[in-house]
Design a protein around this motif. Structure first.
Motif, short mmCIF file in Angstrom:
data_model
loop_
_atom_site.label_atom_id
_atom_site.label_comp_id
_atom_site.label_asym_id
_atom_site.label_seq_id
_atom_site.Cartn_x
_atom_site.Cartn_y
_atom_site.Cartn_z
N ARG A 1 0.86 -1.19 0.00
CA ARG A 1 0.00 0.00 0.00
C ARG A 1 0.89 1.24 0.00
N THR B 1 0.89 1.74 -9.87
CA THR B 1 -0.33 0.93 -9.99
C THR B 1 -0.16 -0.13 -11.07
N TYR C 1 0.94 -2.10 -7.35
CA TYR C 1 0.83 -1.50 -6.01
C TYR C 1 -0.56 -0.92 -5.79
N ASP C 2 -0.96 -0.88 -4.52
CA ASP C 2 -2.26 -0.34 -4.11
C ASP C 2 -2.03 1.10 -3.66
N CYS C 3 -2.37 2.06 -4.51
CA CYS C 3 -1.94 3.44 -4.31
C CYS C 3 -3.08 4.41 -4.04
N VAL C 4 -2.75 5.45 -3.27
CA VAL C 4 -3.62 6.60 -3.04
C VAL C 4 -2.78 7.85 -3.30
N GLY D 1 -9.23 2.28 4.43
CA GLY D 1 -8.09 1.46 4.81
C GLY D 1 -7.26 2.07 5.91
N ASP E 1 -2.28 3.10 7.24
CA ASP E 1 -1.57 1.83 7.34
C ASP E 1 -0.79 1.57 6.06
N PHE E 2 -0.02 2.59 5.63
CA PHE E 2 0.70 2.47 4.37
C PHE E 2 2.06 1.80 4.58
N ASP E 3 2.45 1.00 3.61
CA ASP E 3 3.77 0.38 3.62
C ASP E 3 4.84 1.37 3.18
#
Length: 204
Positions: A46, A62, A66-69, A105, A108-110
């Motif tokens: 994330r 992405t 990867y799970d991106c914001v 979510g 809780d970012f990696d």
């Protein structure tokens, strides 16, 4: 007002995107940031793109799985990002007041990535607050990587943030220094006007 807003008036999204499109069209490699991020955390992680701009880095991440914001204050930049990738989460917010806990979510970012001279272009005096906010968005052991210019040759504005000051802000936010590079291609940093710094959140 941020130094970016003072510089651009918040209307530079299309021009900014066109400049990078021209560089890409000339054969220039435009994905060094995403490649370095991919060496720091595995696919599926994330990622928060802080100061995502027109989305160049986040869209590539992405594509790599990867799970991106993405978060940015400049509506003109986000308009380009949303046009290019309407399915991705683009959030308009000031990084100095942004609350990552409010995201889907949660905080809780990696990995947090801040490319594109984000820190030198903040409103002067907000740097510590932004580092603190971004640090709070990381899971225990998560990483923050930030690349920015340190002199006038590498910045569109006069420099106001030194590496020792940035490191101090990170330490105050509970982040531990990990590594520093001269470029997003991970060349060793031996002084100079640009640095890419990696810090880690405490593992809890």
């Amino acid at each position: 007002m941020s130094r970016w807003e003072e510089l651009t008036g918040g209307t530079s999204g299309e021009d900014y995107a066109a400049r990078f499109a021209a560089l890409a069209g000339s054969g220039r490699d435009m994905h060094g940031e995403a490649r370095l991020c991919a060496t720091l955390v595995p696919a599926g992680a994330r990622v928060l793109d802080a100061g995502c701009g027109t989305g160049r880095v986040m869209i590539r991440l992405t594509e790599l799985g990867y799970d991106c914001v993405g978060v940015d204050l400049d509506a003109s930049m986000l308009a380009v990002a949303r046009k290019q990738a309407p399915h991705l989460p683009w959030i308009q917010a000031d990084l100095a007041t942004f609350d990552p806990a409010g995201l889907h979510g949660g905080a809780d970012f990696d990995l947090v990535v801040a490319a594109g001279n984000i820190f030198p272009l903040l409103a002067t005096g907000t740097e510590a607050a932004v580092v603190s906010r971004l640090a709070r968005s990381l899971r225990p052991g998560g990483l923050m990587v930030a690349g920015f210019g340190l002199d006038e040759a590498h910045l569109p504005v006069s420099p106001t943030l030194t590496l020792p000051e940035y490191d101090d802000h990170c330490a105050a936010a509970g982040l531990i220094f990990v590594d520093r590079f001269a470029t997003w291609d991970a060349h060793p940093y031996e002084g100079g006007g640009y640095a890419v710094s990696v810090h880690r959140a405490h593992r809890g």
